[in-house]
Design an enzyme around this catalytic site. Structure first.
Site, mmCIF file in Angstrom:
data_model
loop_
_atom_site.group_PDB
_atom_site.id
_atom_site.type_symbol
_atom_site.label_atom_id
_atom_site.label_comp_id
_atom_site.label_asym_id
_atom_site.label_seq_id
_atom_site.Cartn_x
_atom_site.Cartn_y
_atom_site.Cartn_z
ATOM 1 N N CYS A 120 0.824 -1.217 0.000
ATOM 2 C CA CYS A 120 0.000 0.000 0.000
ATOM 3 C C CYS A 120 0.849 1.254 0.000
ATOM 4 C CB CYS A 120 -0.934 0.009 1.204
ATOM 5 S SG CYS A 120 -2.225 -1.206 1.031
ATOM 6 N N HIS A 121 1.746 1.375 0.956
ATOM 7 C CA HIS A 121 2.515 2.611 1.072
ATOM 8 C C HIS A 121 3.996 2.354 1.234
ATOM 9 C CE1 HIS A 121 -1.643 3.518 2.332
ATOM 10 N NE2 HIS A 121 -1.470 4.516 1.510
ATOM 11 N N GLY A 122 4.409 1.110 0.937
ATOM 12 C CA GLY A 122 5.837 0.824 0.817
ATOM 13 C C GLY A 122 6.601 0.551 2.100
#
Lengths: 201, 428
Positions: free
Chosen positions: A165-167
């Site tokens: 999702c956001h690394g």
């Protein structure tokens, strides 16, 4: 005329303590009403909390006998995915080599240990069962499920898990190494019932 | 309310009713004879369009609720049942789903119009605040409605957005987790979450309708702002709302409805995400979680800030800052038309919002992330720095003496004969 009406024309019995008495009665009545309102409101709010059937699903037992080193499984507990990884020697060594001071979150986040326990590999892995890592497989950023359970998954630069999702990236002890996740993945309360059986919850 | 009543009950029944419950008087005074500035342009038609969209969403929503089943194991199938089996179900669902997009499109245009023409400035602060409140309620309603499909995007949108509250753990440990479990009704997003989202999704549109009544009430006290931003000085500068603005709003509504219909009939899924046609799976997160287009700018702001707590605060702050606009803008001139410096900052802000929308749809890495941070910074600087400072240092262009003068040019002397009341367009 109305503006010329004097109290003398409408004699109302006046008492010195009238205001004080009224204030007390008003405050007492208002206070009781507020308490009653609060009591009435509570069931309307508390009904939203996890109910008895959700709480009763609070434990689950898992058989680990088929899990070889390097393999991982995902099981459900309280509707959440639980990652169980049988770690290899190399993965354990990699996790142990990291100084706690280098971590984004230096707390173990292990429900089986005190809240202040440092995030050493020993505090993250199973008690006296170093190869086993049992944790809630939910990214501590916004709740996505990180990749890394299947052999083909990208596991990030630290060989653990990678959140698509956001690394965020996690190492082989499930500790966050690259943000934006603020915390290590949580470890649920669990205990080994035997060498091949673990009870979560 | 703000103008003397001109309603004359004619029939015996109207007189009888007017003495008991003057609804006819209120309708006549507020929606027929209401004096409206004669120079409103087409950007002023979106209020009427928004009323239409609210009614459309409530009407289609009520009938969809007759077929939808809010249970975790049946919700997705019941949506497909609506699409395939229910008479006209495909039309009702597409109208409702596309309608959400059209509702936001109109609301954003309406908001930018208010920003451009200074419609938030005194004496319209309450009107503006109620409008922001409606926007906030719309965001909550749309989010809850999207979750009901219970596809992959629905499920993970609920997971990610409800988890924003867990960032409160970083303020008071445990508070965020407690709050999130209360919202979920469990230890993860599941059946109890779906039923409560359904219940509230049904409730919120009616709260919106209530606030819309207050919004229109607050509009009808000072009356409409207008493109010049200067006050109406005489009754000759106004027109009765009906038929002049009912017709103008009606024409704009027809054009808007054509766009709406184009999407419903020819591209009903273009504005959605294909992953939401995969049933929700709590064990697998989609490769890229993307919200609906109307949330993308806010999503870009969330991701631009590399800290969980401040990211969530930025997302919420992006909307909350709008509440303070009436006091952040220090200019004495309402309309941006007469603000030579602010004009450039305003259009830069519009571009920023569009750019953030694009960046919200892209993966948060490399150049996208850097651009996201630049535009996020400008988004907040526009409100917190540009609005107060530019309003203070800027020398506005000369305002026209009146609305009439802005239309006809400076007048030597008032026209000998006032234009006939029945053909005011001739004067425009």
């Amino acid at each position: 005329m109305a503006e010329n009406v004097t109290p003398a024309q409408f004699p109302i019995p006046q008492h010195e303590d009238d205001h004080t008495r009224r204030d007390v009665i008003m405050i007492a009545a208002g206070g009781f009403a507020a308490v009653g309102f609060g009591l009435g409101l509570w069931p309307l709010l508390d009904q939203m909390n996890p109910d008895q059937s959700a709480l009763s699903l609070a434990t689950t037992e898992v058989d680990l006998s088929h899990l070889e080193a390097g393999q991982a499984i995902t099981v459900m507990w309280r509707g959440k995915p639980i990652f169980i990884r049988h770690r290899t020697e190399k993965e354990i060594e990699a996790a142990k080599a990291v100084p706690v001071d280098d971590l984004i979150d230096p707390i173990a986040r292990n429900a089986n240990l005190p809240d202040t326990a440092p995030a050493t590999d020993q505090n993250r892995a199973g008690k006296d069962r170093e190869p086993w890592l049992v944790m809630i497989g939910i990214c501590t950023h916004l709740g996505c499920i990180p990749k890394g359970q299947s052999p083909g998954d990208y596991k990030g630069n630290y060989g653990g898990w990678f959140c698509p999702c956001h690394g965020s990236q996690y190492d082989t002890a499930g500790r966050v190494r690259v943000g934006p996740a603020p915390q290590n993945m949580a470890i649920p309360p669990y205990a080994f019932l035997s060498d091949t059986k673990v009870k979560i919850g | 309310m703000a103008h003397p009543s001109s309603y004359e009950p004619t029939t015996g029944f109207e007189k009888w009713l007017d003495a008991r419950l003057p609804v006819m008087r209120v309708m006549s005074d507020q929606f027929i004879t209401f004096p409206t500035p004669r120079n409103l342009n087409y950007w002023w038609t979106f209020g009427g369009i928004l009323v239409f969209m609210l009614i459309s969403q409530i009407a289609t929503g009520i009938v969809l609720a007759m077929h939808y089943i809010p249970a975790a194991d049946r919700a997705f199938d019941s949506v497909e049942h609506i699409m395939r089996d229910v008479n006209w179900g495909w039309l009702l669902r597409y109208t409702h789903a596309v309608g959400a997009s059209m509702f936001f499109l109109a609301a954003y245009i309406h908001t930018f119009r208010g920003l451009y023409y200074g419609s938030y400035k005194a004496p319209r602060e309450i009107l503006w605040i109620l409008g922001v409140l409606i926007l906030l309620l719309m965001i909550a309603t749309a989010f809850m409605g999207y979750s009901l499909v219970w596809g992959q995007m629905s499920f993970w949108a609920v997971t990610v957005i409800t988890n924003l509250f867990s960032s409160l753990d970083l303020v008071i440990p445990g508070l965020g987790t407690q709050l999130v479990q209360w919202i979920w009704g469990g230890f993860s997003v599941g059946g109890p979450t779906l039923t409560r989202l359904y219940s509230l999704h049904y409730l919120f549109p009616f709260i919106i309708a209530g606030v819309v009544v207050l919004h229109i009430w607050a509009l009808h006290i000072p009356g409409n702002n207008n493109p010049t931003g200067i006050d109406v000085k005489s009754p000759r500068e106004t027109l009765p709302f009906h038929p002049y603005y009912t017709m103008k709003d009606g024409f704009a509504l027809v054009l808007f409805a054509i766009l709406f219909a184009l999407f419903v009939f020819y591209a009903p899924n273009t504005l959605g995400h294909p992953d939401n046609y995969i049933p929700a799976n709590p064990l697998q997160t989609p490769q890229h979680i993307v919200p609906e287009w109307y949330f993308l700018p806010f999503y870009a702001i969330l991701r631009a800030i590399p800290n969980k707590l401040f990211g969530a605060a930025g997302l919420i702050g992006a909307i909350v800052v709008l509440f303070f606009v009436p006091w952040l803008d220090t200019s004495r001139v309402r309309s941006t038309r007469y603000r030579p410096i602010y004009k450039w900052f305003f259009w830069a802000f519009v571009i920023t919002c569009v750019a953030l929308g694009y960046l919200g749809s892209q993966p948060p890495e490399g150049g996208y992330l850097i651009l996201g941070r630049i535009f996020t910074a400008y988004y907040f600087l526009f409100f917190l720095l540009v609005m107060p400072v530019v309003g203070w240092i800027e020398k506005p262009k000369g305002l026209p003496g009146s609305i009439t003068e802005s239309v006809l040019g400076p007048q030597e002397a008032p026209p000998a004969a006032a234009p006939p009341r029945r053909q005011p367009e001739a004067a425009l």
